[in-house]
Design a protein around this motif. Structure first.
Motif, PDB file in Angstrom:
ATOM      1  N   HIS A  47       0.843  -1.209   0.000  1.00  0.00           N
ATOM      2  CA  HIS A  47       0.000   0.000   0.000  1.00  0.00           C
ATOM      3  C   HIS A  47       0.874   1.254   0.000  1.00  0.00           C
ATOM      4  O   HIS A  47       0.532   2.269  -0.606  1.00  0.00           O
ATOM      5  CB  HIS A  47      -0.943  -0.024   1.205  1.00  0.00           C
ATOM      6  CG  HIS A  47      -1.900  -1.174   1.172  1.00  0.00           C
ATOM      7  ND1 HIS A  47      -2.926  -1.261   0.272  1.00  0.00           N
ATOM      8  CD2 HIS A  47      -1.954  -2.320   1.906  1.00  0.00           C
ATOM      9  CE1 HIS A  47      -3.597  -2.396   0.455  1.00  0.00           C
ATOM     10  NE2 HIS A  47      -3.003  -3.055   1.441  1.00  0.00           N
ATOM     11  N   GLY A  78      -2.792  -2.724  -9.263  1.00  0.00           N
ATOM     12  CA  GLY A  78      -3.489  -2.031  -8.175  1.00  0.00           C
ATOM     13  C   GLY A  78      -4.292  -0.843  -8.663  1.00  0.00           C
ATOM     14  O   GLY A  78      -4.950  -0.164  -7.871  1.00  0.00           O
ATOM     15  N   THR A 120      -0.268  -8.564  -1.876  1.00  0.00           N
ATOM     16  CA  THR A 120      -1.028  -7.753  -2.847  1.00  0.00           C
ATOM     17  C   THR A 120      -2.449  -8.298  -3.058  1.00  0.00           C
ATOM     18  O   THR A 120      -3.235  -7.704  -3.791  1.00  0.00           O
ATOM     19  CB  THR A 120      -0.325  -7.695  -4.223  1.00  0.00           C
ATOM     20  OG1 THR A 120      -0.375  -8.992  -4.847  1.00  0.00           O
ATOM     21  CG2 THR A 120       1.120  -7.257  -4.102  1.00  0.00           C
ATOM     22  N   GLY A 122      -4.981  -8.475  -1.001  1.00  0.00           N
ATOM     23  CA  GLY A 122      -6.049  -7.642  -0.415  1.00  0.00           C
ATOM     24  C   GLY A 122      -6.488  -6.540  -1.358  1.00  0.00           C
ATOM     25  O   GLY A 122      -7.690  -6.270  -1.510  1.00  0.00           O
ATOM     26  N   ARG A 123      -5.531  -5.906  -2.009  1.00  0.00           N
ATOM     27  CA  ARG A 123      -5.863  -4.850  -2.957  1.00  0.00           C
ATOM     28  C   ARG A 123      -6.681  -5.411  -4.134  1.00  0.00           C
ATOM     29  O   ARG A 123      -7.649  -4.789  -4.581  1.00  0.00           O
ATOM     30  CB  ARG A 123      -4.574  -4.190  -3.467  1.00  0.00           C
ATOM     31  CG  ARG A 123      -4.765  -3.122  -4.505  1.00  0.00           C
ATOM     32  CD  ARG A 123      -5.438  -1.871  -3.967  1.00  0.00           C
ATOM     33  NE  ARG A 123      -5.607  -0.862  -4.995  1.00  0.00           N
ATOM     34  CZ  ARG A 123      -6.387   0.208  -4.889  1.00  0.00           C
ATOM     35  NH1 ARG A 123      -7.060   0.424  -3.762  1.00  0.00           N
ATOM     36  NH2 ARG A 123      -6.495   1.077  -5.861  1.00  0.00           N
ATOM     37  N   TRP A 125      -8.657  -7.968  -4.055  1.00  0.00           N
ATOM     38  CA  TRP A 125     -10.035  -8.188  -3.554  1.00  0.00           C
ATOM     39  C   TRP A 125     -10.794  -6.870  -3.460  1.00  0.00           C
ATOM     40  O   TRP A 125     -11.985  -6.802  -3.791  1.00  0.00           O
ATOM     41  CB  TRP A 125     -10.002  -8.869  -2.182  1.00  0.00           C
ATOM     42  CG  TRP A 125      -9.866 -10.362  -2.212  1.00  0.00           C
ATOM     43  CD1 TRP A 125      -8.826 -11.103  -1.728  1.00  0.00           C
ATOM     44  CD2 TRP A 125     -10.801 -11.318  -2.745  1.00  0.00           C
ATOM     45  NE1 TRP A 125      -9.057 -12.450  -1.935  1.00  0.00           N
ATOM     46  CE2 TRP A 125     -10.266 -12.608  -2.551  1.00  0.00           C
ATOM     47  CE3 TRP A 125     -12.046 -11.196  -3.378  1.00  0.00           C
ATOM     48  CZ2 TRP A 125     -10.924 -13.768  -2.952  1.00  0.00           C
ATOM     49  CZ3 TRP A 125     -12.699 -12.355  -3.793  1.00  0.00           C
ATOM     50  CH2 TRP A 125     -12.146 -13.612  -3.574  1.00  0.00           C
ATOM     51  N   ASP A 126     -10.125  -5.831  -2.977  1.00  0.00           N
ATOM     52  CA  ASP A 126     -10.790  -4.517  -2.880  1.00  0.00           C
ATOM     53  C   ASP A 126     -11.267  -4.058  -4.254  1.00  0.00           C
ATOM     54  O   ASP A 126     -12.377  -3.541  -4.405  1.00  0.00           O
ATOM     55  CB  ASP A 126      -9.828  -3.454  -2.331  1.00  0.00           C
ATOM     56  CG  ASP A 126      -9.523  -3.635  -0.849  1.00  0.00           C
ATOM     57  OD1 ASP A 126     -10.201  -4.458  -0.193  1.00  0.00           O
ATOM     58  OD2 ASP A 126      -8.593  -2.964  -0.358  1.00  0.00           O
ATOM     59  N   LEU A 127     -10.400  -4.241  -5.251  1.00  0.00           N
ATOM     60  CA  LEU A 127     -10.763  -3.789  -6.599  1.00  0.00           C
ATOM     61  C   LEU A 127     -11.902  -4.640  -7.167  1.00  0.00           C
ATOM     62  O   LEU A 127     -12.805  -4.120  -7.828  1.00  0.00           O
ATOM     63  CB  LEU A 127      -9.539  -3.819  -7.528  1.00  0.00           C
ATOM     64  CG  LEU A 127      -8.442  -2.816  -7.166  1.00  0.00           C
ATOM     65  CD1 LEU A 127      -7.264  -2.949  -8.116  1.00  0.00           C
ATOM     66  CD2 LEU A 127      -8.960  -1.382  -7.174  1.00  0.00           C
ATOM     67  N   ALA A 129     -14.248  -5.992  -5.476  1.00  0.00           N
ATOM     68  CA  ALA A 129     -15.485  -5.540  -4.819  1.00  0.00           C
ATOM     69  C   ALA A 129     -15.999  -4.268  -5.471  1.00  0.00           C
ATOM     70  O   ALA A 129     -17.202  -4.031  -5.546  1.00  0.00           O
ATOM     71  CB  ALA A 129     -15.227  -5.313  -3.331  1.00  0.00           C
ATOM     72  N   ARG A 130     -15.072  -3.452  -5.953  1.00  0.00           N
ATOM     73  CA  ARG A 130     -15.488  -2.211  -6.612  1.00  0.00           C
ATOM     74  C   ARG A 130     -16.023  -2.461  -8.031  1.00  0.00           C
ATOM     75  O   ARG A 130     -16.993  -1.846  -8.437  1.00  0.00           O
ATOM     76  CB  ARG A 130     -14.296  -1.246  -6.675  1.00  0.00           C
ATOM     77  CG  ARG A 130     -14.575  -0.053  -7.556  1.00  0.00           C
ATOM     78  CD  ARG A 130     -13.471   0.984  -7.556  1.00  0.00           C
ATOM     79  NE  ARG A 130     -13.745   1.967  -8.606  1.00  0.00           N
ATOM     80  CZ  ARG A 130     -13.068   3.071  -8.802  1.00  0.00           C
ATOM     81  NH1 ARG A 130     -12.064   3.377  -7.999  1.00  0.00           N
ATOM     82  NH2 ARG A 130     -13.374   3.905  -9.778  1.00  0.00           N
TER      83      ARG A 130
END
Ligand code: 2AL
Length: 257
Positions: A47, A78, A120, A122-123, A125-127, A129-130
């Protein structure tokens, strides 16, 4: 048509690989300009790296605006600085995770991402979800190879294939998304070994931006992606203030749409 593909890390050898992948699909009449960020981390795999890659990415987007390019691809999985880049650019801006994940949803019910380091995931997964509906991304798997070791690894294709095979089995997915711009050359090999679609976000991103430009579509300035408000920026980032185009690494263009 000119599409600028920005590698937001500062490793020129990786930009060369990214440029080759982009040009292989761009098609006639598309000039791909692959550029390396002038400031920031050599690779982006935390991050912290990602946050500090954004000023260089934005400076590269601003330079592209000044040069009159038609659209941008952010070539790091990312998708650093994607929203901010959209506020600066007249033309469309697409991130490679965004392009790859969207493409994956057109090709199967569920996809798995194969990325570099465990940290990396987690990022990614975040993306997911978006960008995509819940359940479309069924897993994110690391192959435990750092970004800058990818091109020197003689077993890279074998390693990515093995992790992708496991991902397909474990996740029950139909499609593989490659989770790093440095994996751009692997699609055909991994796809032919596994018999499923394998998506490189660099290629998907270039063709998505090309489509948007061809359709004469660009980022809406109606709401959140309107130009950033003019204000002072202090210290090392003073040159990034909007409104002072004379000395700014992020001077403005004007956007019609
Ligand atoms: C990346 C990428 O695409 N470029 C970079 O420097 N790091 N992504 C990743 N998952 O490690």
């Amino acid at each position: 048509m000119r599409i600028r593909v920005v590698n937001p890390n500062t490793t020129a050898a990786m930009t060369a690989l990214i440029g080759a992948s982009a040009r292989a699909v761009a098609g006639p009449g598309v000039l791909v300009e692959a550029v390396t960020s002038a400031m920031g981390p050599a690779s982006i795999e935390s991050h912290y790296d990602e946050a500090l890659s954004v000023p260089g990415l934005l400076a590269a987007v601003a330079a592209g605006e000044a040069d009159g390019v038609d659209g941008f691809v952010i070539a790091c999985f990312g998708d650093p600085g994607l929203d901010a880049a959209r506020e600066l650019a007249r033309g469309p801006v697409v991130g490679i995770a965004e392009a790859a994940m969207h493409a994956a949803t057109l090709l199967g019910r569920g996809f798995s991402v194969v990325t570099t380091l465990d940290r990396t995931r987690g990022r990614a997964w975040d993306l997911a979800a978006r960008y995509v509906a819940a359940g479309a991304c069924r897993g994110v798997h690391a192959c435990a190879i750092p970004v800058l070791a990818l091109d020197a690894d003689p077993h890279l294709a074998d390693r990515v294939t093995a992790v992708a095979r496991l991902a397909l089995d474990q996740d029950g997915s139909d499609v593989i998304v490659l989770g790093c711009a440095g994996m751009a050359g692997l699609c055909d090999t991994v796809s032919s070994r596994l018999g499923v679609p394998v998506i490189d976000g660099v290629a998907a991103g270039v063709l998505l931006v090309r489509s948007l430009i061809t359709l004469r579509l660009s980022t809406s300035v109606h709401g959140e992606y309107a130009r950033p408000p003019v204000k002072e920026y202090a210290g090392a980032l003073s040159g990034f203030a909007q409104g002072d185009s004379a000395n700014s690494p992020v001077s403005r263009g004007s956007r019609a749409m």
